[in-house]
Structure formats: C-alpha cells, structure tokens
Design a protein around this motif. Structure first.
Motif, PDB file in Angstrom:
ATOM      1  N   PHE A 167       0.844  -1.185   0.000  1.00  0.00           N
ATOM      2  CA  PHE A 167       0.000   0.000   0.000  1.00  0.00           C
ATOM      3  C   PHE A 167       0.883   1.240   0.000  1.00  0.00           C
ATOM      4  N   ASN A 168       0.548   2.215  -0.830  1.00  0.00           N
ATOM      5  CA  ASN A 168       1.384   3.403  -0.975  1.00  0.00           C
ATOM      6  C   ASN A 168       1.565   4.166   0.330  1.00  0.00           C
ATOM      7  N   ASP A 169       0.475   4.328   1.101  1.00  0.00           N
ATOM      8  CA  ASP A 169       0.534   5.233   2.247  1.00  0.00           C
ATOM      9  C   ASP A 169       1.355   4.664   3.399  1.00  0.00           C
ATOM     10  N   THR A 170       1.191   3.384   3.701  1.00  0.00           N
ATOM     11  CA  THR A 170       1.869   2.786   4.855  1.00  0.00           C
ATOM     12  C   THR A 170       3.062   1.912   4.474  1.00  0.00           C
ATOM     13  N   GLY A 171       3.088   1.437   3.233  1.00  0.00           N
ATOM     14  CA  GLY A 171       4.105   0.491   2.822  1.00  0.00           C
ATOM     15  C   GLY A 171       3.815  -0.937   3.254  1.00  0.00           C
ATOM     16  N   ASP A 172       2.671  -1.148   3.919  1.00  0.00           N
ATOM     17  CA  ASP A 172       2.325  -2.498   4.375  1.00  0.00           C
ATOM     18  C   ASP A 172       2.133  -3.436   3.189  1.00  0.00           C
ATOM     19  N   PRO A 173       2.597  -4.672   3.293  1.00  0.00           N
ATOM     20  CA  PRO A 173       2.375  -5.628   2.199  1.00  0.00           C
ATOM     21  C   PRO A 173       0.887  -5.930   2.020  1.00  0.00           C
ATOM     22  N   ARG A 174       0.466  -6.059   0.802  1.00  0.00           N
ATOM     23  CA  ARG A 174      -0.944  -6.336   0.523  1.00  0.00           C
ATOM     24  C   ARG A 174      -1.350  -7.740   0.971  1.00  0.00           C
ATOM     25  N   GLY A 175      -0.442  -8.679   0.908  1.00  0.00           N
ATOM     26  CA  GLY A 175      -0.802 -10.054   1.218  1.00  0.00           C
ATOM     27  C   GLY A 175      -1.231 -10.275   2.648  1.00  0.00           C
ATOM     28  N   SER A 176      -0.880  -9.343   3.549  1.00  0.00           N
ATOM     29  CA  SER A 176      -1.201  -9.531   4.956  1.00  0.00           C
ATOM     30  C   SER A 176      -2.684  -9.380   5.263  1.00  0.00           C
ATOM     31  N   ASP A 177      -3.453  -8.785   4.358  1.00  0.00           N
ATOM     32  CA  ASP A 177      -4.885  -8.583   4.629  1.00  0.00           C
ATOM     33  C   ASP A 177      -5.772  -9.171   3.539  1.00  0.00           C
ATOM     34  N   GLY A 178      -5.227 -10.070   2.731  1.00  0.00           N
ATOM     35  CA  GLY A 178      -6.039 -10.718   1.709  1.00  0.00           C
ATOM     36  C   GLY A 178      -6.301  -9.873   0.495  1.00  0.00           C
ATOM     37  N   MET A 179      -5.612  -8.749   0.361  1.00  0.00           N
ATOM     38  CA  MET A 179      -5.847  -7.855  -0.766  1.00  0.00           C
ATOM     39  C   MET A 179      -4.681  -7.879  -1.755  1.00  0.00           C
ATOM     40  N   GLU A 180      -4.022  -9.015  -1.879  1.00  0.00           N
ATOM     41  CA  GLU A 180      -2.931  -9.133  -2.828  1.00  0.00           C
ATOM     42  C   GLU A 180      -3.504  -9.166  -4.241  1.00  0.00           C
ATOM     43  N   LEU A 181      -3.047  -8.262  -5.093  1.00  0.00           N
ATOM     44  CA  LEU A 181      -3.626  -8.111  -6.423  1.00  0.00           C
ATOM     45  C   LEU A 181      -2.820  -8.818  -7.499  1.00  0.00           C
ATOM     46  N   PHE A 182      -1.536  -9.112  -7.225  1.00  0.00           N
ATOM     47  CA  PHE A 182      -0.671  -9.784  -8.193  1.00  0.00           C
ATOM     48  C   PHE A 182      -0.013 -10.983  -7.511  1.00  0.00           C
ATOM     49  N   ASP A 183       0.273 -12.004  -8.302  1.00  0.00           N
ATOM     50  CA  ASP A 183       0.865 -13.227  -7.768  1.00  0.00           C
ATOM     51  C   ASP A 183       2.141 -13.564  -8.538  1.00  0.00           C
ATOM     52  N   ARG A 184       2.916 -14.533  -8.009  1.00  0.00           N
ATOM     53  CA  ARG A 184       4.162 -14.962  -8.619  1.00  0.00           C
ATOM     54  C   ARG A 184       4.026 -16.370  -9.189  1.00  0.00           C
ATOM     55  N   SER A 185       4.744 -16.635 -10.256  1.00  0.00           N
ATOM     56  CA  SER A 185       4.785 -17.994 -10.785  1.00  0.00           C
ATOM     57  C   SER A 185       5.473 -18.913  -9.793  1.00  0.00           C
ATOM     58  N   ARG A 186       5.299 -20.213 -10.003  1.00  0.00           N
ATOM     59  CA  ARG A 186       5.850 -21.219  -9.096  1.00  0.00           C
ATOM     60  C   ARG A 186       6.949 -22.014  -9.794  1.00  0.00           C
ATOM     61  N   ASN A 187       7.971 -22.390  -9.014  1.00  0.00           N
ATOM     62  CA  ASN A 187       9.032 -23.217  -9.583  1.00  0.00           C
ATOM     63  C   ASN A 187       8.706 -24.693  -9.384  1.00  0.00           C
ATOM     64  N   SER A 188       9.644 -25.562  -9.712  1.00  0.00           N
ATOM     65  CA  SER A 188       9.397 -27.005  -9.641  1.00  0.00           C
ATOM     66  C   SER A 188       9.136 -27.484  -8.222  1.00  0.00           C
ATOM     67  N   ALA A 189       9.583 -26.732  -7.241  1.00  0.00           N
ATOM     68  CA  ALA A 189       9.335 -27.092  -5.843  1.00  0.00           C
ATOM     69  C   ALA A 189       8.053 -26.463  -5.315  1.00  0.00           C
ATOM     70  N   ASN A 190       7.260 -25.887  -6.215  1.00  0.00           N
ATOM     71  CA  ASN A 190       6.008 -25.212  -5.882  1.00  0.00           C
ATOM     72  C   ASN A 190       6.224 -24.025  -4.944  1.00  0.00           C
ATOM     73  N   SER A 191       7.390 -23.385  -5.070  1.00  0.00           N
ATOM     74  CA  SER A 191       7.695 -22.175  -4.311  1.00  0.00           C
ATOM     75  C   SER A 191       7.670 -20.977  -5.260  1.00  0.00           C
ATOM     76  N   PRO A 192       7.439 -19.768  -4.732  1.00  0.00           N
ATOM     77  CA  PRO A 192       7.468 -18.580  -5.603  1.00  0.00           C
ATOM     78  C   PRO A 192       8.798 -18.467  -6.329  1.00  0.00           C
ATOM     79  N   ALA A 193       8.739 -18.172  -7.623  1.00  0.00           N
ATOM     80  CA  ALA A 193       9.950 -18.122  -8.451  1.00  0.00           C
ATOM     81  C   ALA A 193      10.708 -16.819  -8.307  1.00  0.00           C
TER      82      ALA A 193
END
Length: 602
Positions: free
Chosen positions: A152-178
């Motif tokens: 979030f622009n105003d606080t810098g808080d990560p979006r994922g902490s409140d369920g409002m994550e708007l973009f995601d990352r691809s996964r590698n072969s270990a099913n972890s974020p790439a």
C-alpha cells in the motif's frame, strides 16, 4: 382499368423485373402499393451514424479546459445486440481519457489523473451479480491511482497480509514462488524483485508476476512502469539476461495454469525487454505477438546505487493508444525514447489487458525496480450486496499516490522531471480539491442517451456536468469516492416506431420528400434546427411499423394512387423498386420479399 403486378425479390428489398409482354401505361396513369411482405435479418432498434456518433469528455480541471473526442462505431443494433452498443460506448468513452506530460503547457493538458469509464447496463458486467436486477442504466467514471504492486502506498504495508494481494508470482518445480520481492524498506525499493538465489539464468518465461483474478489494467487512461534497479551481464546468451514488462489480451491465470506453466508466446501482445546493458532494447507489439523486434535505443544508466536515476520502462494508455517508452537521465530533465505506439481497435478497446513482469537474469544479474501500475478501479464492480469485494472506497487500490508520504512515482524521478507524465496527488488526498477544482463535462448525442434510458429529446449533443459529474469523497454518506454516476431515467425496452420507404426507380412519380435540410452525404447535424427542404423523389409509399419482430406484412387499408409523370402513353418493359429504411438505407432481408402493385388508367 386497373392492372395488377406481383413481383418478388431475394435481394435485400431490391425488386427488379423484365416484362416480356409489357404493360401499357396510358397518359397520366397512376400506381399504388397494395401489399408488401418481407422479413428483415435483424430489426434495427438503434442506429449509430455520422450524426450521433460523437463522444466528448473534458476531465474538468477548471484551469485547463481540454476536451478529448472520439466516435462511436457506425452500426445498426437490434434489441438482441444492443448490449454490444453499450460495450462500444464504454470503449469510446475510455478513448476520451488521457494524461498529459508534466512539461506540457496548461492549454495542452489532457488529464490530471488516470481514470476509467464503465457502462453499467445489466448483470453481464457485474460479478458477483447483484441481489436485485439493474433497474436503471448508468455511466460511471472513477479515478485510478498509481499504486505499488505489492504494498500500500501510504503505509508500505504488504498487501498479502490482509487478503488484498492483487498480483501473484509464478511457481518453480518445488512449488515455491519463483521470484523474491522486497516488501519492506525505503520508498524507492518497495516491490523490487529478482529471481530466487538458487535459480539459474534462463530464456524461458517461467519467472514472472501476473494479475490475480478480476485484476486488469485500467481501460481508460493507464500506466505501468518499472525501473532498472540493477543490471549486469552474465556469461550466457543475451536472452538469458535482464527482464521484460508486458501486457496481454489473454487472462494469464488460465493461460499459465495459476503460474505453473510458462507464459505462452501467443499471450505476449506488448512487451519492452532489456537484456545486457550494451544490447538494444527489444519490444513486442500486437501485429506480431510473441516475436521480439529490436529498437534503436540502448540503456543509458543501469547500475547507479540510487535506482531512481537508472533507466525506467514505461507503458502508457491514453486516447485509445498504447505507447511504450524508456526514460533516461542523459540530459537535464531527462529523455523519453519512444519504442513503439499502437492504436487500439474498437475490438481491442473492449478487451481486458493484463500486465506482467518476467525475469530472465539470475539473482545477481537483474533487479527489477519498484513496479508501479494503475488497475481498473471497477475490478470488483459489484453492488452493496457483497461490500467486502467492493472498491468504491479504494479498499483494494488504496487512495494515495504519494509513496510513504513522499512524492508519487513520477515526481520521485527528479532526473526525468521534464518527460514524465503528470498525475495530481491532491485530488486523491484533499476533498476540497475534488469538489472545487474539477467540473468534468461529458457530451453525448441525445439519441445515444435515449438508448441508455435517459429522457432526452431531439438529436443534438447534450453536455452533462455538475452536479451530476461532481467528484466526491464522502464515506459518511455512503457516496463512492472520486467517481460520478450518471443514472438514467429507466431502461429502454427498444419497442421503437420505424418506417419503411418504397421507391420506384424505373419511372418518375409526382412525389416529394422534405425530411432533411441537407441531403448531402456529409450531413451537418447543426442544420437540423432549420426548416426542412423538399426535393422530388419517386416515393411510392411509406409504411409505418411498431414492433421489434422484423416481420412486415403490410396490406393497404385504403389504396393511395401516385401519379406517373408520363404525358404520353408508354409500355412498361422493366420495373425497378427498392424498399429502404427511414434513413434511405438498404435493409437486410431473409427469404423472399413479395410485393403487389396496382396500375390504374387515368
């Protein structure tokens, strides 16, 4: 004596017949239409033509009166296809949105903020569907702030902490974020991303960022920008270096199986690609999706510890165009090198567009700097039945453009101050700015407004402004932030009166038309207020109809004979007639048309 002639056609109301025996027409004879039967392919409920297609919008800064115009697609719509008109109207309104350069003169500014129009016409473009049917159509305009992708622009808080994550990352072969993303830190490094430390450089599109469900790029005016936080060449091939930013007409959630598959080549519609620091920038544009083309520009600065001084890759959407450019600080105030420009077609204007970032260099080779994007603020365009999914108060996008209380993404690029676009922060942060400094003005033809259900008469342009277009910040009274809703008077059921014209082309008649002031092909609607002018025209009959079936079964209750203009007897060897719509346009028929004529001697 009265003679009867039955004639048929399968050519869109064009009747042509050659008469071997001929029909004798005595001096001063007359002719009447007894009956006519045909079925149109698609009964026209609403027509967009040159006279009612103009759309104009002025974003409303009281110090900068700058309107943008566009034209609706020329087309006839039936009751069954009228929803496609609403989609084209929405796309055309969005073509009237733009954002100007910070260096442009006041008279040339075309917008102060990124924004999006939406036509709310039924449940089709609303998810989840409302608990109650839409009773009135509406035109909605909403601003879209420049926002960090993962914070979030105003606080810098990560979006994922409140369920409002708007973009995601691809996964590698270990099913972890790439990719690893910097979710805390200074204002200039929030969102910096690179490959995970153990991953090797690659030329495949397997390490990427993509939008979550319902998230798309702003459909009106929009931006998508990243910096080159750091770039060094590795020992591999050029295509295993650097990263790219891109835009896709394809929803990447399904195309990549939720980030578990590479981005398909067919989904790469727009791209700006940086490889090694000495390589030319490359790009992809829709005429050749997925195929890299080489620009004439190379990076200028890619390793400065102050990453805001390094080159930045920028996509802009304005006035129905997508522009790709690279910003650098090679001269005071910066340089903006345009890579390519693409004018969106009407069909492309209606499509959703999805931003993505793909990283190819290893963790020590390439660092993507602070991604900034504007998304469609109606990505959850729902009614109050599910308020938790609503963005009317910018719950998901946030309401601040300034980052951690400092400058916004453009203003922080001080080395590029003469070439970055202009986007106003105060309109998002100060209620007085929105209410007192802006008076947006929307101009549509009255016929277009009637098609939406507005109670407007005539066929002249109608300008809508305050109070209907007042931008508000009023949560206490449940008024959505920074948008206006122009609500119609009801729904148009499109049970229209129509009128068909039967013209006799082969023989002159004593009949006239006085429906227009200007009969030229380039009709000037400004003349419509003047008295009409009559002209000689071979009209045999006019047929009113008041239904939407497209089937005409006309039988004259009282025969009306129109005199031939023949001072001498003649023999009718061929006859040519046309059935036209009320605007003298060709009709589209299906099956056989049947007409019966009566010819009476004087």
């Amino acid at each position: 004596m009265v003679k009867l002639l039955r004639i048929t056609s399968e050519d869109n109301g064009n009747f042509k017949a050659d008469l071997d025996a001929g029909i004798e027409i005595k001096e001063n004879s007359s002719i009447a239409l007894q009956n006519l039967t045909f079925q149109t392919e698609d009964f026209t409920a609403f027509r967009v033509g040159a006279g009612n297609s103009l759309v104009q919008f002025d974003y409303g800064n009281l110090q900068r009166d700058k309107a943008l115009t566009a034209n609706l697609k020329i087309e006839n719509y039936s009751k069954a296809t009228i929803h496609t008109f609403y989609k084209n109207l929405e796309a055309t309104l969005n073509r009237c949105l733009g954002v100007g350069s910070s260096a442009a003169s006041i008279g040339n500014q075309k917008g102060d903020s990124y924004a999006n129009f939406m036509i709310r016409y039924d449940t089709e473009n609303i998810f989840p569907p409302p608990s109650e049917p839409v009773e009135k159509n509406s035109i909605i305009y909403k601003l879209s702030p420049m926002m960090l992708m993962f914070n979030f622009n105003d606080t810098g808080d990560p979006r994922g902490s409140d369920g409002m994550e708007l973009f995601d990352r691809s996964r590698n072969s270990a099913n972890s974020p790439a990719l690893t993303i910097k979710l805390s830190g200074t204002d200039q490094e929030l969102g910096d991303m690179r490959q995970i430390g153990t991953a090797a450089a690659t030329n495949e599109f397997i390490n990427y960022i993509y939008p979550n469900i319902f998230v798309e790029w702003c459909k009106g005016s929009a931006m998508f920008m990243v910096g080159i936080a750091s770039l060094v060449a590795n020992a591999g091939a050029s295509d295993t270096n650097g990263f790219c930013i891109g835009l896709s007409f394809t929803d990447l959630i399904g195309a990549t199986d939720l980030g578990n598959k590479p981005i398909p080549t067919s989904a790469r519609d727009f791209e700006i690609r940086v490889k090694k620091p000495t390589d030319f920038f490359e790009y992809v544009e829709p005429s050749n999706p997925g195929v890299n083309q080489v620009s004439t520009y190379t990076p200028f600065l890619v390793t400065d510890p102050d990453s805001l001084k390094n080159d930045h890759l920028l996509f802009e959407r304005r006035e129905g165009k997508i522009l790709a450019s690279v910003l650098n600080g090679s001269v005071a105030g910066g340089v903006k090198n345009f890579i390519f420009e693409h004018t969106l077609t009407d069909e492309e204007m209606e499509k959703s567009i999805y931003p993505y970032i793909s990283v190819f260099g290893a963790a020590g080779d390439a660092l993507v700097g602070r991604p900034i994007v504007t998304i469609n603020p109606f990505f959850y365009p729902v009614t109050n039945n599910i308020p938790s999914l609503d963005n009317q108060y910018y719950q998901y996008t946030g309401l601040n453009q300034s980052i951690l209380g400092g400058p916004n993404a453009y203003d922080s690029l001080t080395d590029f101050s003469s070439v970055v676009p202009y986007s106003d922060d105060l309109i998002f942060e100060n209620e007085r700015t929105a209410k007192t400094n802006y008076n947006p003005k929307l101009t549509l033809n009255a016929e277009v407004l009637r098609a939406l259900g507005f109670n407007k008469s005539g066929n002249n342009p109608v300008t809508i402004q305050r109070p209907e277009t007042l931008l508000t910040i009023d949560e206490a009274n449940n008024i959505p932030f920074l948008q206006f809703n122009i609500i119609s008077d009801g729904l148009n059921d499109f049970v229209n009166s129509d009128n068909y014209i039967v013209l006799l082309d082969s023989n002159p008649l004593y009949s006239y038309d006085a429906s227009r002031f200007d009969y030229s092909d380039n009709k000037n609607t400004s003349f419509d207020k003047y008295n009409k002018r009559g002209r000689r025209l071979n009209i045999l009959a006019t047929i009113p109809i008041n239904n939407n079936s497209g089937i005409l079964e006309y039988q004259s209750n009282e025969l009306v004979y129109i005199d031939f203009d023949n001072k001498f007897p003649q023999v009718l060897k061929n006859i040519r007639l046309r059935v036209l719509d009320k605007d003298f346009g060709e009709i589209k028929t299906t099956g056989q048309c049947i007409m019966t004529l009566l010819i009476k001697d004087a």
